[in-house]
Motif scaffolding. Structure first.
Motif, mmCIF file in Angstrom:
data_model
loop_
_atom_site.group_PDB
_atom_site.id
_atom_site.type_symbol
_atom_site.label_atom_id
_atom_site.label_comp_id
_atom_site.label_asym_id
_atom_site.label_seq_id
_atom_site.Cartn_x
_atom_site.Cartn_y
_atom_site.Cartn_z
ATOM 1 N N ARG A 173 6.646 74.939 18.594
ATOM 2 C CA ARG A 173 6.673 75.992 19.599
ATOM 3 C C ARG A 173 5.939 77.180 18.988
ATOM 4 O O ARG A 173 6.482 77.900 18.154
ATOM 5 C CB ARG A 173 8.111 76.379 19.978
ATOM 6 C CG ARG A 173 8.893 75.292 20.686
ATOM 7 C CD ARG A 173 8.343 74.999 22.079
ATOM 8 N NE ARG A 173 9.178 74.042 22.784
ATOM 9 C CZ ARG A 173 9.015 72.724 22.729
ATOM 10 N NH1 ARG A 173 8.045 72.206 21.971
ATOM 11 N NH2 ARG A 173 9.816 71.923 23.413
ATOM 12 N N ASP A 174 4.697 77.388 19.406
ATOM 13 C CA ASP A 174 3.886 78.429 18.779
ATOM 14 C C ASP A 174 4.010 79.768 19.494
ATOM 15 O O ASP A 174 4.761 79.916 20.465
ATOM 16 C CB ASP A 174 2.424 77.980 18.684
ATOM 17 C CG ASP A 174 1.794 77.720 20.054
ATOM 18 O OD1 ASP A 174 2.397 78.109 21.086
ATOM 19 O OD2 ASP A 174 0.701 77.127 20.092
ATOM 20 N N LEU A 175 3.257 80.749 19.005
ATOM 21 C CA LEU A 175 3.320 82.112 19.541
ATOM 22 C C LEU A 175 2.929 82.143 21.005
ATOM 23 O O LEU A 175 3.561 82.826 21.818
ATOM 24 C CB LEU A 175 2.399 83.014 18.711
ATOM 25 C CG LEU A 175 2.475 84.516 18.948
ATOM 26 C CD1 LEU A 175 3.868 85.051 18.672
ATOM 27 C CD2 LEU A 175 1.447 85.228 18.078
ATOM 28 N N LEU B 100 11.143 83.323 17.343
ATOM 29 C CA LEU B 100 11.786 82.269 18.136
ATOM 30 C C LEU B 100 13.057 81.746 17.483
ATOM 31 O O LEU B 100 13.728 80.893 18.053
ATOM 32 C CB LEU B 100 10.804 81.116 18.382
ATOM 33 C CG LEU B 100 9.621 81.440 19.305
ATOM 34 C CD1 LEU B 100 8.751 80.204 19.503
ATOM 35 C CD2 LEU B 100 10.102 81.967 20.657
ATOM 36 N N GLY B 101 13.388 82.258 16.304
ATOM 37 C CA GLY B 101 14.685 81.950 15.703
ATOM 38 C C GLY B 101 14.759 80.665 14.909
ATOM 39 O O GLY B 101 15.683 79.874 15.095
ATOM 40 N N LYS B 102 13.816 80.478 13.991
ATOM 41 C CA LYS B 102 13.872 79.251 13.188
ATOM 42 C C LYS B 102 15.082 79.252 12.248
ATOM 43 O O LYS B 102 15.670 78.195 12.004
ATOM 44 C CB LYS B 102 12.573 79.040 12.402
ATOM 45 C CG LYS B 102 12.218 80.105 11.405
ATOM 46 C CD LYS B 102 10.857 79.818 10.774
ATOM 47 C CE LYS B 102 10.369 80.949 9.893
ATOM 48 N NZ LYS B 102 11.147 81.122 8.671
ATOM 49 N N THR B 103 15.475 80.435 11.766
ATOM 50 C CA THR B 103 16.612 80.480 10.847
ATOM 51 C C THR B 103 17.912 80.088 11.539
ATOM 52 O O THR B 103 18.686 79.275 11.024
ATOM 53 C CB THR B 103 16.754 81.883 10.226
ATOM 54 O OG1 THR B 103 15.511 82.266 9.636
ATOM 55 C CG2 THR B 103 17.836 81.882 9.162
ATOM 56 N N GLY C 129 5.751 80.973 23.090
ATOM 57 C CA GLY C 129 6.834 81.951 23.148
ATOM 58 C C GLY C 129 6.546 83.094 24.098
ATOM 59 O O GLY C 129 7.425 83.547 24.836
ATOM 60 N N ILE C 130 5.295 83.575 24.098
ATOM 61 C CA ILE C 130 4.917 84.669 24.997
ATOM 62 C C ILE C 130 4.856 84.178 26.437
ATOM 63 O O ILE C 130 5.380 84.815 27.357
ATOM 64 C CB ILE C 130 3.570 85.275 24.552
ATOM 65 C CG1 ILE C 130 3.736 85.977 23.196
ATOM 66 C CG2 ILE C 130 3.035 86.245 25.604
ATOM 67 C CD1 ILE C 130 2.436 86.454 22.576
ATOM 68 N N LYS C 131 4.215 83.021 26.650
ATOM 69 C CA LYS C 131 4.058 82.473 27.999
ATOM 70 C C LYS C 131 5.400 82.187 28.655
ATOM 71 O O LYS C 131 5.568 82.364 29.870
ATOM 72 C CB LYS C 131 3.228 81.191 27.932
ATOM 73 C CG LYS C 131 2.947 80.563 29.287
ATOM 74 C CD LYS C 131 2.101 79.305 29.140
ATOM 75 C CE LYS C 131 1.857 78.646 30.498
ATOM 76 N NZ LYS C 131 1.046 77.401 30.369
ATOM 77 N N ASN C 132 6.381 81.774 27.863
ATOM 78 C CA ASN C 132 7.678 81.411 28.417
ATOM 79 C C ASN C 132 8.688 82.564 28.397
ATOM 80 O O ASN C 132 9.874 82.347 28.661
ATOM 81 C CB ASN C 132 8.242 80.202 27.667
ATOM 82 C CG ASN C 132 7.537 78.920 28.054
ATOM 83 O OD1 ASN C 132 7.895 78.278 29.043
ATOM 84 N ND2 ASN C 132 6.510 78.551 27.296
ATOM 85 N N GLY C 133 8.212 83.761 28.091
ATOM 86 C CA GLY C 133 9.054 84.938 28.233
ATOM 87 C C GLY C 133 10.064 85.171 27.132
ATOM 88 O O GLY C 133 11.024 85.935 27.318
ATOM 89 N N TYR C 134 9.853 84.565 25.974
ATOM 90 C CA TYR C 134 10.763 84.799 24.856
ATOM 91 C C TYR C 134 10.251 85.880 23.905
ATOM 92 O O TYR C 134 11.021 86.462 23.155
ATOM 93 C CB TYR C 134 10.982 83.506 24.068
ATOM 94 C CG TYR C 134 11.755 82.453 24.819
ATOM 95 C CD1 TYR C 134 13.123 82.594 25.047
ATOM 96 C CD2 TYR C 134 11.131 81.315 25.308
ATOM 97 C CE1 TYR C 134 13.845 81.633 25.747
ATOM 98 C CE2 TYR C 134 11.835 80.341 26.000
ATOM 99 C CZ TYR C 134 13.195 80.508 26.214
ATOM 100 O OH TYR C 134 13.892 79.558 26.905
ATOM 101 N N LEU C 135 8.937 86.135 23.927
ATOM 102 C CA LEU C 135 8.330 87.097 23.025
ATOM 103 C C LEU C 135 7.421 88.050 23.809
ATOM 104 O O LEU C 135 6.919 87.713 24.881
ATOM 105 C CB LEU C 135 7.498 86.376 21.952
ATOM 106 C CG LEU C 135 8.242 85.393 21.042
ATOM 107 C CD1 LEU C 135 7.248 84.675 20.135
ATOM 108 C CD2 LEU C 135 9.299 86.106 20.203
#
Length: 506
Positions: free
Chosen positions: A158-160, A33-36, A163-169
Motif C-alpha cells: 500500500r504505497d503513498l 498508514l500505520g505499519k508499526t 493512501g492519498i487516493k483512498n483518503g487516509y493521507l
C-alpha cells in the motif's frame, strides 16, 4: 497487543501475513498508514524481535504492546521474561550470544531496505524464526541492492499514492527554495551526511529558513533543523515559535499548544522523526539535508495525517549545492532520482506530488542527460550484475529502462521491485529475464543498427570528435543546446534519442 481499532487494510495485511507458511516476506506500507501498529497486532506463537536501523526508532514500537517488553541498545538489556524485544541493529549484531537461535517466533525488520547490510545479515542468518517480516515505507529505486536472497516474496503493498487516493493521507504540494548552503565538502558516513560537518555547512542559514517560513509557509508549521543550535537560531527569528529537542521536557504541552493553535511553528532537531502524531501540521519545512530516503519520508510523514480544514500538506525543501550526493527532496517520496536532471532545470520541480514524475521526465529528457546515459546504464548493469546485451537502453528517472526505436516505437521495462522483479509482457519476472526477452524481440523484429551499440565502435567514438554532420543535425534538432566539444559517441547518443523516440528539442 493493545485493543486498537484497526483499519480495513491493516486487518487485510495481518490476515495475509498469518496465512503465509514459515518463511521471509516483505511488506511495503507508506509512512502514515500505520505499519508499526500493524505488526504489533500480528498473532504470535512466541516471542517477537523488532530490529531498527536508527536508535531513535527503537522505543517507538513498544507503546503498541501490552505485554512485557525489553530494549537491546547501548546500556539497556532485555530480560528472559520479555515477550517483545526491540533492538538497535548495531547493538544486536554484537549480542547474539545472549539469545538462542530459535528464541523468536517472529523477527520484524523495520526499514527493511537496509536488510542487505552486513550487520542485518549477521542477525538474520543467526536466528531461525517462523516468520521474518521486512517492513518498509520507502519506495524502491532501481539502483537499490536487491533483497531476493533474504525475502522470498512481497506479500502486501500500500504505497503513498494509494493512501492519498483512498483518503487516509493528505495530498502534498511540493516546493523548493535555495537557502545557499554548500554540501560538496561534507563527507558521507553510514549512508548520510556526517552530522558535525553537516552542521558546519548549514551555519548561517537561519535567516533564509525563517524567511522561507514567512513567505511560503501556511498554517501550523513544523521545521526540521540540522542541530539544536540551528533550531534555536531559527526559532529566534520566528515570533511565537517553539523549539523541541531531545532535551525538551514539556514536549507534550508544546504539542498540545501547537494543536490548539497557540504556537504557530515548532522547530525541532531529530525529534519528530519518530512517528509522533501531530495531525494539525499543515506545512513541513525540511531544513535538515539528508541522503536517507527513510529519514526523509519520516520527516514528511509528520505532515501526512488528515485534520479538519486541512486541504493538503505544504512541503518545502530547503536546497543548496549538494554536488554528487543524492539529496532527498519531494520526488524521493516516489522513488524518483533527480541526479540526471540538469541543475538549470531543478527549479521546475514544484507542484502537486503526483505531477512531479512527468516534470522530472521532461526535465531529464535533454542532451545533457542523454550524453551521460551510456555510462549510467553501464554502471547500473555492472552494479546489479545484469547483461543488457548491448541494447541501447535509456535509464529514466523513475528507474524504467527504455529502448527507443524508429517511428517513436519503444520497448519499456519498468523499474524492478525490491526482489529484482518486473512486470513485463504481462508477467512478473526477474529483471534479467526481461532484458533477455527484450533482446530476443529486438533481434527478431528489428535491424541491429536501430537498437544496439557496437561496443568496439563505441570505444573508438568515445574519444573521436563529433563529425560536422552530427553537429549540424544536433544544432538543428536541439535548439538552445551548444554541441561544441562533443565526441562521436555523445553526439550519436543525442541523435539516437532525438530521432528514435526522444523529444525534438532540448
Amino acid at each position: 497487543m493493545k485493543d486498537i481499532n484497526l483499519r480495513d487494510y491493516q486487518k487485510e495485511c495481518i490476515e495475509t501475513i498469518q496465512s503465509q507458511p514459515p518463511g521471509a516476506y516483505l511488506v511495503q506500507m507508506a509512512t502514515g498508514l500505520g505499519k508499526t501498529v500493524t505488526f504489533a497486532n500480528i498473532q504470535r506463537k512466541g516471542k517477537m524481535l523488532i530490529l531498527s536501523h536508527r536508535e531513535e526508532l527503537v522505543r517507538q514500537p513498544l507503546k503498541y504492546f501490552d505485554c512485557l517488553t525489553g530494549v537491546e541498545m547501548a546500556g539497556e538489556h532485555a530480560t528472559p521474561m520479555d515477550e517483545v524485544v526491540s533492538a538497535s541493529v548495531q547493538t544486536m549484531a554484537h549480542r547474539l550470544e545472549r539469545f538462542a537461535p530459535d528464541e523468536f517466533d517472529i523477527v520484524v525488520v523495520d526499514e527493511a531496505h537496509h536488510s542487505s547490510a552486513s550487520t542485518y545479515r549477521r542477525i538474520l542468518n543467526y536466528f531461525h524464526p517462523r516468520l521474518t517480516l521486512g517492513f518498509t515505507a520507502t519506495p524502491n529505486r532501481s539502483d537499490n541492492v536487491r533483497m531476493n536472497d533474504i525475502y522470498q516474496d512481497i506479500i502486501f503493498q500500500r504505497d503513498l499514492k494509494w493512501g492519498i487516493k483512498n483518503g487516509y493521507l493528505s495530498d502534498i504540494f511540493c516546493r523548493r527554495v535555495n537557502i545557499g548552503y554548500d554540501l560538496r565538502s561534507v563527507h558521507t558516513r553510514g549512508g548520510d551526511y556526517a552530522p558535525g560537518e553537516l552542521e558546519k555547512a548549514m551555519d548561517g542559514t537561519a535567516d533564509a529558513i525563517a524567511e522561507t517560513y514567512r513567505t511560503m509557509a501556511a498554517g501550523a508549521t513544523l521545521i526540521f533543523a540540522v542541530s539544536v543550535n540551528q533550531a534555536q537560531e531559527i526559532a529566534k527569528r520566528i515570533p511565537g515559535a517553539a523549539v523541541v529537542t531531545g532535551e525538551t521536557k514539556d514536549r507534550a504541552d508544546i504539542i498540545k499548544a501547537f494543536t490548539d493553535g497557540q504556537i504557530p511553528c515548532i522547530v525541532n532537531c531529530m525529534v519528530f522523526t519518530e512517528g509522533t502524531d501531530i495531525p494539525r501540521v499543515e506545512t513541513v519545512i525540511v531544513a535538515r539535508p539528508t541522503q536517507s530516503d527513510s529519514l526523509y519520508t519520516q520527516m514528511v510523514g509528520r505532515g501526512l495525517r488528515l485534520y479538519p480544514g486541512k486541504e493538503r500538506l505544504n512541503l518545502i525543501d530547503c536546497v543548496g549545492v549538494s554536488g554528487r550526493a543524492s539529496l532527498c527532496t519531494a520526488p524521493s517520496l516516489l522513488g524518483i532520482d533527480l541526479k540526471d536532471v540538469p541543475e538549470r532545470r531543478l527549479s521546475e520541480m514544484d507542484g502537486m506530488l503526483f505531477e512531479l514524475p512527468e516534470k522530472v521526465e521532461r526535465a531529464a529528457d535533454c542532451p545533457e542527460s542523454w550524453i551521460k546515459n551510456v555510462q549510467i546504464v553501464d554502471l547500473w548493469a555492472q552494479e546489479q550484475k545484469y547483461n543488457t546485451h548491448g541494447v541501447n537502453f535509456f535509464k529514466m528517472p523513475n528507474g524504467s529502462m527504455v529502448c527507443s526505436l524508429m517511428d517513436r516505437e519503444k520497448i519499456v521495462i519498468p523499474c524492478q521491485d525490491e526482489l529484482g522483479r518486473v512486470n513485463f509482457n504481462g508477467r512478473l519476472m526477474p529483471m534479467q529475464s526481461a532484458l533477455d526477452f527484450a533482446y530476443i524481440k529486438l533481434t527478431t523484429n528489428y535491424k541491429e543498427q536501430e537498437y544496439i551499440w557496437n561496443l568496439e565502435k563505441a570505444k573508438c567514438w568515445g574519444k573521436a570528435p563529433a563529425s560536422d554532420k552530427q553537429l549540424q543535425l544536433i544544432q538543428r534538432r536541439c535548439k538552445g543546446f551548444d554541441p561544441a566539444g562533443l565526441t562521436k559517441l555523445q553526439a550519436s547518443q543525442i541523435l539516437n534519442r532525438v530521432m528514435n523516440g526522444g523529444r525534438r528539442s532540448a
